[in-house]
Design a protein around this motif. Structure first.
Motif, mmCIF file in Angstrom:
data_model
loop_
_atom_site.group_PDB
_atom_site.id
_atom_site.type_symbol
_atom_site.label_atom_id
_atom_site.label_comp_id
_atom_site.label_asym_id
_atom_site.label_seq_id
_atom_site.Cartn_x
_atom_site.Cartn_y
_atom_site.Cartn_z
ATOM 1 N N GLN A 295 40.255 35.912 26.658
ATOM 2 C CA GLN A 295 39.386 34.989 26.504
ATOM 3 C C GLN A 295 37.898 35.137 27.388
ATOM 4 O OE1 GLN A 295 39.481 33.384 23.666
ATOM 5 N NE2 GLN A 295 41.747 34.115 23.571
ATOM 6 N N GLY A 296 37.878 36.307 27.933
ATOM 7 C CA GLY A 296 36.854 36.499 28.763
ATOM 8 C C GLY A 296 37.255 36.573 30.276
ATOM 9 N N PHE A 297 36.220 36.126 31.013
ATOM 10 C CA PHE A 297 36.444 36.077 32.631
ATOM 11 C C PHE A 297 37.493 34.984 32.920
ATOM 12 C CE2 PHE A 297 32.264 37.942 32.731
ATOM 13 C CZ PHE A 297 32.517 39.054 33.730
ATOM 14 N N ASP A 298 38.372 35.349 33.629
ATOM 15 C CA ASP A 298 39.334 34.394 34.376
ATOM 16 C C ASP A 298 39.189 33.782 35.477
ATOM 17 O OD1 ASP A 298 41.774 32.957 34.677
ATOM 18 O OD2 ASP A 298 42.885 34.614 35.095
ATOM 19 N N THR A 299 38.322 32.442 34.982
ATOM 20 C CA THR A 299 37.661 31.696 36.051
ATOM 21 C C THR A 299 38.788 30.978 37.063
ATOM 22 O OG1 THR A 299 37.256 29.727 34.443
ATOM 23 C CG2 THR A 299 35.378 31.522 34.809
ATOM 24 N N SER A 300 39.903 30.835 36.380
ATOM 25 C CA SER A 300 40.998 30.331 37.375
ATOM 26 C C SER A 300 41.327 31.405 38.536
ATOM 27 C CB SER A 300 42.343 30.020 36.500
ATOM 28 O OG SER A 300 42.939 31.049 36.099
ATOM 29 N N HIS A 301 40.958 32.467 38.243
ATOM 30 C CA HIS A 301 41.020 33.549 39.016
ATOM 31 C C HIS A 301 39.916 34.170 39.699
ATOM 32 C CE1 HIS A 301 45.224 33.297 37.651
ATOM 33 N NE2 HIS A 301 45.778 33.880 38.732
ATOM 34 N N ASP A 302 38.847 33.199 39.974
ATOM 35 C CA ASP A 302 37.385 33.759 40.065
ATOM 36 C C ASP A 302 37.446 34.633 41.567
ATOM 37 O OD1 ASP A 302 34.631 33.866 39.605
ATOM 38 O OD2 ASP A 302 34.453 32.030 40.792
ATOM 39 N N ALA B 236 41.803 34.457 50.289
ATOM 40 C CA ALA B 236 43.008 34.737 50.202
ATOM 41 C C ALA B 236 42.958 36.293 50.282
ATOM 42 C CB ALA B 236 43.677 34.466 48.903
ATOM 43 N N GLY B 237 41.877 37.048 50.369
ATOM 44 C CA GLY B 237 41.923 38.412 50.403
ATOM 45 C C GLY B 237 41.685 39.048 51.806
ATOM 46 N N ARG B 238 41.611 40.408 51.693
ATOM 47 C CA ARG B 238 41.471 41.024 53.082
ATOM 48 C C ARG B 238 40.118 40.759 53.779
ATOM 49 N NH1 ARG B 238 40.173 47.160 50.776
ATOM 50 N NH2 ARG B 238 41.199 46.182 48.806
ATOM 51 N N VAL B 239 39.149 40.174 52.981
ATOM 52 C CA VAL B 239 37.930 39.667 54.010
ATOM 53 C C VAL B 239 38.195 38.620 54.540
ATOM 54 C CG1 VAL B 239 36.517 40.694 52.127
ATOM 55 C CG2 VAL B 239 37.055 38.407 52.041
ATOM 56 N N ALA B 240 39.112 37.877 54.364
ATOM 57 C CA ALA B 240 39.587 36.780 55.192
ATOM 58 C C ALA B 240 39.531 36.942 56.637
ATOM 59 C CB ALA B 240 40.652 35.973 54.811
ATOM 60 N N VAL C 278 35.111 29.398 48.767
ATOM 61 C CA VAL C 278 35.494 29.272 47.153
ATOM 62 C C VAL C 278 37.120 29.206 47.425
ATOM 63 C CG1 VAL C 278 33.705 30.836 46.653
ATOM 64 C CG2 VAL C 278 35.768 31.832 47.162
ATOM 65 N N PRO C 279 37.792 28.723 46.201
ATOM 66 C CA PRO C 279 39.005 28.436 46.501
ATOM 67 C C PRO C 279 39.937 29.806 46.512
ATOM 68 C CG PRO C 279 38.373 27.258 44.650
ATOM 69 C CD PRO C 279 37.034 28.329 45.155
ATOM 70 N N ALA C 280 40.956 29.971 47.566
ATOM 71 C CA ALA C 280 41.963 31.148 47.918
ATOM 72 C C ALA C 280 42.619 31.246 46.611
ATOM 73 C CB ALA C 280 42.412 30.861 49.211
ATOM 74 N N VAL C 281 42.582 32.620 46.282
ATOM 75 C CA VAL C 281 43.366 32.956 45.027
ATOM 76 C C VAL C 281 44.098 33.927 45.388
ATOM 77 C CG1 VAL C 281 43.214 33.770 42.818
ATOM 78 C CG2 VAL C 281 41.423 32.262 43.574
ATOM 79 N N GLU C 282 45.454 34.058 45.359
ATOM 80 C CA GLU C 282 46.404 35.130 45.727
ATOM 81 C C GLU C 282 46.511 36.315 44.610
ATOM 82 O OE1 GLU C 282 47.887 35.516 48.573
ATOM 83 O OE2 GLU C 282 47.724 33.616 49.278
ATOM 84 N N ASN C 283 45.842 37.358 45.057
ATOM 85 C CA ASN C 283 45.800 38.445 43.945
ATOM 86 C C ASN C 283 45.484 39.699 44.830
ATOM 87 O OD1 ASN C 283 45.839 39.602 41.268
ATOM 88 N ND2 ASN C 283 43.617 39.687 41.568
ATOM 89 N N ASP C 284 46.289 40.759 44.587
ATOM 90 C CA ASP C 284 46.175 41.810 45.233
ATOM 91 C C ASP C 284 45.680 42.978 43.834
ATOM 92 O OD1 ASP C 284 46.060 44.476 46.425
ATOM 93 O OD2 ASP C 284 47.909 44.382 47.064
#
Length: 283
Positions: free
Chosen positions: A51-58, A80-84, A133-139
């Motif tokens: 449906q387009g951009f997945d804003t739950s994983h912004d 949650a990414g490496r920039v943390a 921004v919310p931490a989102v676990e995704n690699d």
């Protein structure tokens, strides 16, 4: 083969020399406006679903481009990414100069031709906002390049003072350049990056995606560019992705993000574009 962003000279927009003693202090609010608005960071860093951009994983990263020269993956830039684990100064340098804390270079398509001109306060605001921004676990994985990357995109950037905010062509150039990097995509590519010194805004760069092939339009003031479009028509194309005849325009232009610009910022960009020297589509 597509051109690459191997720019080692100064930004060729001529907008960053004016002193601006009244510049606002960095803020999370300014950062949110830039990231979620005209800078459109999620256009590359947010996953895309049916449906387009997945804003739950912004801002949690995704595959941006895969071609014979490279596989470009925008990283997870949430906490949650490496920039943390990067300091604010390290993250700022990565955004503006394309250099990670370990000294490695970030490759295309990050628009460092433009980002090197980001003002200090705006860069600090972007970093401040990304920390909230919310931490989102995704690699999403890591980029791979089959082409040599340069040692750097230019000399170190000590400081940038942007033009004062307002409905001026000067501030419009800053918005269309370092902030929104419109002029990166809408300028033809040479072997060392966008030809901003000779073909600024002349369009012609091709983007291949699920939608087919999009060709960046000529944004200069001549008959091959915006001459025959009204201001309102140009604004609708920028913010809604709809041509005057009602036909839809295609990605990767970040229409949804650009729609969040303030009216004054949109007017400033239009004022700047109207002043671009007329250039033909092809030399």
């Amino acid at each position: 083969m597509r051109g690459f962003l191997f720019v080692v000279g100064p930004l060729a927009l001529g907008v960053l020399s004016a002193a601006n003693p009244a510049a606002a202090a960095p803020s999370v609010e300014r950062g949110e406006y830039l990231v979620q608005g005209p800078a459109g960071c999620g256009n590359c860093h947010t996953p895309i679903g049916p449906q387009g951009f997945d804003t739950s994983h912004d801002l949690s990263g995704r595959l941006v481009d895969k071609n014979p020269a490279f596989t470009a993956i925008a990283p997870n830039i949430t906490p949650a990414g490496r920039v943390a684990g990067w300091s604010d100064a390290e993250l700022s340098r990565a955004i503006r100069e394309g250099i990670r804390p370990d000294g490695s270079l970030i490759g295309p398509p990050m628009p460092f031709t433009m980002y090197r001109g980001l003002g200090d306060e705006d860069l600090a605001s972007i970093v401040m906002y990304l920390r909230t921004v919310p931490a989102v676990e995704n690699d999403p994985g890591k980029s791979e390049y089959k082409i040599p990357l340069p040692p750097a995109y230019g000399p170190p950037v000590a400081s940038n003072t942007p033009p004062a905010r307002g409905v001026t062509a000067e501030y419009g150039a800053y918005l269309a350049g370092p902030i929104s990097h419109c002029m990166e995509c809408h300028t033809p590519m040479g072997p060392e990056g966008p030809l901003v010194g000779t073909r600024l805004g002349a369009g012609g760069f091709e983007f291949v995606g699920p939608w087919g092939v999009s060709v960046a339009a000529n944004l200069t003031s001549g008959p091959d560019g915006l001459q025959d479009y009204s201001d309102d028509e140009v604004k609708v194309m920028i913010t809604q992705g709809r041509r005057p005849d009602g036909s839809p325009m295609h990605p990767p232009m970040p229409y949804g993000y650009l729609a969040k610009m303030t009216p004054d910022d949109l007017d400033a960009i239009l004022l700047y574009l109207r002043g671009l020297p007329a250039l033909p589509d092809h030399e």
